[in-house]
Design a protein around this motif. Structure first.
Motif, PDB file in Angstrom:
ATOM      1  N   LEU A  31       0.845  -1.199   0.000  1.00  0.00           N
ATOM      2  CA  LEU A  31       0.000   0.000   0.000  1.00  0.00           C
ATOM      3  C   LEU A  31       0.875   1.242   0.000  1.00  0.00           C
ATOM      4  CD1 LEU A  31      -2.672  -0.821   2.773  1.00  0.00           C
ATOM      5  CD2 LEU A  31      -2.848  -1.211   0.313  1.00  0.00           C
ATOM      6  N   TYR A  32       0.287   2.350  -0.404  1.00  0.00           N
ATOM      7  CA  TYR A  32       0.936   3.646  -0.243  1.00  0.00           C
ATOM      8  C   TYR A  32      -0.127   4.669   0.143  1.00  0.00           C
ATOM      9  CZ  TYR A  32      -0.820   5.160  -4.801  1.00  0.00           C
ATOM     10  OH  TYR A  32      -1.636   5.509  -5.850  1.00  0.00           O
ATOM     11  N   LYS A  33       0.329   5.749   0.751  1.00  0.00           N
ATOM     12  CA  LYS A  33      -0.590   6.767   1.261  1.00  0.00           C
ATOM     13  C   LYS A  33      -0.573   7.996   0.367  1.00  0.00           C
ATOM     14  CE  LYS A  33      -1.790   9.245   5.442  1.00  0.00           C
ATOM     15  NZ  LYS A  33      -1.556   9.361   6.882  1.00  0.00           N
ATOM     16  N   ARG A  34      -1.763   8.464   0.040  1.00  0.00           N
ATOM     17  CA  ARG A  34      -1.918   9.765  -0.611  1.00  0.00           C
ATOM     18  C   ARG A  34      -2.384  10.718   0.466  1.00  0.00           C
ATOM     19  NH1 ARG A  34      -5.337   8.378  -6.072  1.00  0.00           N
ATOM     20  NH2 ARG A  34      -3.771   7.052  -7.041  1.00  0.00           N
ATOM     21  N   ARG A  35      -1.547  11.650   0.784  1.00  0.00           N
ATOM     22  CA  ARG A  35      -1.816  12.572   1.885  1.00  0.00           C
ATOM     23  C   ARG A  35      -3.189  13.227   1.738  1.00  0.00           C
ATOM     24  NH1 ARG A  35       2.403  14.710   4.934  1.00  0.00           N
ATOM     25  NH2 ARG A  35       1.547  15.920   6.627  1.00  0.00           N
ATOM     26  N   GLY A  36      -3.979  13.117   2.785  1.00  0.00           N
ATOM     27  CA  GLY A  36      -5.291  13.728   2.815  1.00  0.00           C
ATOM     28  C   GLY A  36      -6.369  12.975   2.057  1.00  0.00           C
TER      29      GLY A  36
END
Length: 120
Positions: A61-66
């Motif tokens: 997984l990766y995070k997209r800020r906001g």
């Protein structure tokens, strides 16, 4: 849904891995948020966050800020490669060693596997 012996965060991470492997979750698809997991499964949001952190560290997984968490490009292929390696190390190699002890040749094993596989 989560009733195994492993810690809950491990079970959540394993379920997401399984969803990626089966195609239920595809590359670039958003996964439920920690709040959604907490509400849906009545767990502490920190538990879901710990599972997500593990999956981010693994590159699944990766995070997209906001915005949220998303399945990483190539995650399925990465997980398949890991599972295949584990399959050979944990299943095939011990089976071959046991077959050697029992005097069972590779040809006999292959023949038996083909019988179990059935017609193509």
């Amino acid at each position: 849904m989560f009733d195994g012996r492993d810690p809950l965060y491990v079970q959540i991470a394993d379920q997401i891995r399984s969803d990626v492997l089966t195609g239920a979750l595809r590359a670039e698809e958003q996964v439920m948020s920690t709040t959604q997991y907490a509400t849906t499964f009545r767990i502490n949001p920190a538990t879901a966050a710990k599972a997500f952190t593990e999956l981010v560290d693994e590159g699944v997984l990766y995070k997209r800020r906001g915005i949220g968490m998303f399945v990483a490009e190539g995650a399925r292929e990465q997980l398949l490669a890991q599972r295949r390696a584990s399959f050979f190390a944990d299943v095939v190699e011990p089976m071959l060693e046991q077959a050697r002890v029992l005097g069972i040749g590779v040809e006999e094993i292959v023949e038996r596997l083909r019988e179990k596989e059935g017609p193509r």
